[in-house]
Scaffold this motif. Sequence first.
Motif, PDB file in Angstrom:
ATOM      1  N   THR A   2       0.842  -1.190   0.000  1.00 55.55           N
ATOM      2  CA  THR A   2       0.000   0.000   0.000  1.00 55.55           C
ATOM      3  C   THR A   2       0.879   1.242   0.000  1.00 55.55           C
ATOM      4  O   THR A   2       1.701   1.420   0.899  1.00 55.55           O
ATOM      5  CB  THR A   2      -0.915   0.013   1.246  1.00 55.55           C
ATOM      6  N   PRO A   3       0.718   2.115  -0.998  1.00 56.09           N
ATOM      7  CA  PRO A   3       1.507   3.347  -1.032  1.00 56.09           C
ATOM      8  C   PRO A   3       1.129   4.267   0.123  1.00 56.09           C
ATOM      9  O   PRO A   3       0.001   4.231   0.628  1.00 56.09           O
ATOM     10  CB  PRO A   3       1.130   3.990  -2.364  1.00 56.09           C
ATOM     11  N   THR A   4       2.071   5.114   0.512  1.00 50.91           N
ATOM     12  CA  THR A   4       1.843   6.118   1.550  1.00 50.91           C
ATOM     13  C   THR A   4       2.088   7.493   0.952  1.00 50.91           C
ATOM     14  O   THR A   4       3.102   7.706   0.286  1.00 50.91           O
ATOM     15  CB  THR A   4       2.785   5.897   2.747  1.00 50.91           C
ATOM     16  N   ASP A  36      -2.235   4.827   2.203  1.00 47.49           N
ATOM     17  CA  ASP A  36      -2.129   5.334   3.564  1.00 47.49           C
ATOM     18  C   ASP A  36      -1.713   6.793   3.499  1.00 47.49           C
ATOM     19  O   ASP A  36      -1.101   7.236   2.524  1.00 47.49           O
ATOM     20  CB  ASP A  36      -1.099   4.542   4.365  1.00 47.49           C
ATOM     21  N   VAL A  37      -2.026   7.525   4.564  1.00 46.46           N
ATOM     22  CA  VAL A  37      -1.650   8.930   4.652  1.00 46.46           C
ATOM     23  C   VAL A  37      -0.833   9.131   5.922  1.00 46.46           C
ATOM     24  O   VAL A  37      -1.234   8.701   6.997  1.00 46.46           O
ATOM     25  CB  VAL A  37      -2.889   9.851   4.686  1.00 46.46           C
ATOM     26  N   ARG A  38       0.316   9.756   5.754  1.00 43.92           N
ATOM     27  CA  ARG A  38       1.132  10.142   6.911  1.00 43.92           C
ATOM     28  C   ARG A  38       1.041  11.662   7.022  1.00 43.92           C
ATOM     29  O   ARG A  38       1.413  12.393   6.097  1.00 43.92           O
ATOM     30  CB  ARG A  38       2.590   9.714   6.747  1.00 43.92           C
ATOM     31  N   LEU A  39       0.491  12.137   8.132  1.00 49.13           N
ATOM     32  CA  LEU A  39       0.358  13.566   8.358  1.00 49.13           C
ATOM     33  C   LEU A  39       1.673  14.118   8.887  1.00 49.13           C
ATOM     34  O   LEU A  39       2.280  13.528   9.787  1.00 49.13           O
ATOM     35  CB  LEU A  39      -0.775  13.842   9.339  1.00 49.13           C
ATOM     36  N   VAL A  40       2.102  15.238   8.318  1.00 49.81           N
ATOM     37  CA  VAL A  40       3.366  15.854   8.736  1.00 49.81           C
ATOM     38  C   VAL A  40       3.112  17.299   9.138  1.00 49.81           C
ATOM     39  O   VAL A  40       2.270  17.987   8.559  1.00 49.81           O
ATOM     40  CB  VAL A  40       4.446  15.775   7.631  1.00 49.81           C
ATOM     41  N   SER A  41       3.876  17.744  10.126  1.00 51.15           N
ATOM     42  CA  SER A  41       3.783  19.133  10.568  1.00 51.15           C
ATOM     43  C   SER A  41       4.634  20.007   9.656  1.00 51.15           C
ATOM     44  O   SER A  41       5.489  19.513   8.904  1.00 51.15           O
ATOM     45  CB  SER A  41       4.274  19.259  12.013  1.00 51.15           C
ATOM     46  N   THR A  61       4.063  13.772  -0.855  1.00 50.52           N
ATOM     47  CA  THR A  61       5.076  12.822  -1.293  1.00 50.52           C
ATOM     48  C   THR A  61       4.394  11.484  -1.451  1.00 50.52           C
ATOM     49  O   THR A  61       3.271  11.287  -0.972  1.00 50.52           O
ATOM     50  CB  THR A  61       6.243  12.692  -0.294  1.00 50.52           C
ATOM     51  N   TYR A  62       5.077  10.582  -2.121  1.00 46.83           N
ATOM     52  CA  TYR A  62       4.555   9.247  -2.391  1.00 46.83           C
ATOM     53  C   TYR A  62       5.672   8.271  -2.097  1.00 46.83           C
ATOM     54  O   TYR A  62       6.802   8.475  -2.543  1.00 46.83           O
ATOM     55  CB  TYR A  62       4.153   9.169  -3.860  1.00 46.83           C
ATOM     56  N   GLU A  63       5.362   7.224  -1.349  1.00 45.99           N
ATOM     57  CA  GLU A  63       6.334   6.163  -1.082  1.00 45.99           C
ATOM     58  C   GLU A  63       5.666   4.817  -1.291  1.00 45.99           C
ATOM     59  O   GLU A  63       4.578   4.578  -0.781  1.00 45.99           O
ATOM     60  CB  GLU A  63       6.835   6.236   0.355  1.00 45.99           C
ATOM     61  N   ALA A  64       6.347   3.959  -2.029  1.00 46.49           N
ATOM     62  CA  ALA A  64       5.903   2.577  -2.220  1.00 46.49           C
ATOM     63  C   ALA A  64       7.162   1.753  -2.437  1.00 46.49           C
ATOM     64  O   ALA A  64       7.826   1.894  -3.470  1.00 46.49           O
ATOM     65  CB  ALA A  64       4.952   2.451  -3.392  1.00 46.49           C
ATOM     66  N   ILE A  75       3.226  12.318  -9.320  1.00 46.44           N
ATOM     67  CA  ILE A  75       2.620  11.205  -8.581  1.00 46.44           C
ATOM     68  C   ILE A  75       1.356  10.728  -9.304  1.00 46.44           C
ATOM     69  O   ILE A  75       1.160   9.516  -9.499  1.00 46.44           O
ATOM     70  CB  ILE A  75       2.318  11.613  -7.126  1.00 46.44           C
ATOM     71  N   VAL A  76       0.512  11.657  -9.724  1.00 51.17           N
ATOM     72  CA  VAL A  76      -0.711  11.276 -10.442  1.00 51.17           C
ATOM     73  C   VAL A  76      -0.357  10.572 -11.745  1.00 51.17           C
ATOM     74  O   VAL A  76      -0.972   9.556 -12.106  1.00 51.17           O
ATOM     75  CB  VAL A  76      -1.614  12.506 -10.692  1.00 51.17           C
TER      76      VAL A  76
END
Length: 122
Positions: A2-4, A36-41, A61-64, A75-76
């Motif tokens: 699952t990409p993040t 998945d979504v990683r929220l960043v400050s 950003t996109y990570e897989a 990314i799209v």
Amino acid sequence: MTPTITAFERSPDQGQGLARDMRVRWAFEEVGQPYDVRLVSFREMKQPAHLKLHPFGQIPTYEAGDLALFESGAIVFHIAERHPGLLPDDADARARAMAWMFAALSTMEPPIVEYEMAMYFE
């Protein structure tokens, strides 16, 4: 796998996709790909770990796996290349769709954002 993707931790929508991560979320939803979504400050976006993912310290950003991408258009496009439904199969139609994708990001968006900022600050 699952990409993040990353999104703003603190924003008016609490990281629900009203920033430039919306484009990526929309693409995933259109092709039925979980993510998945990683929220960043804002502080985390300027730290070395995030700057390795996005050299300008922004989102999304996109990570897989071993692949890390930045810039929503890239990314799209990556998602569209790997999942049917976002780009036409015909080469000429595909080229026209890509032209509009670049136009949306490079030609159409800047004056819209400038207008919105002027209205906000006025």
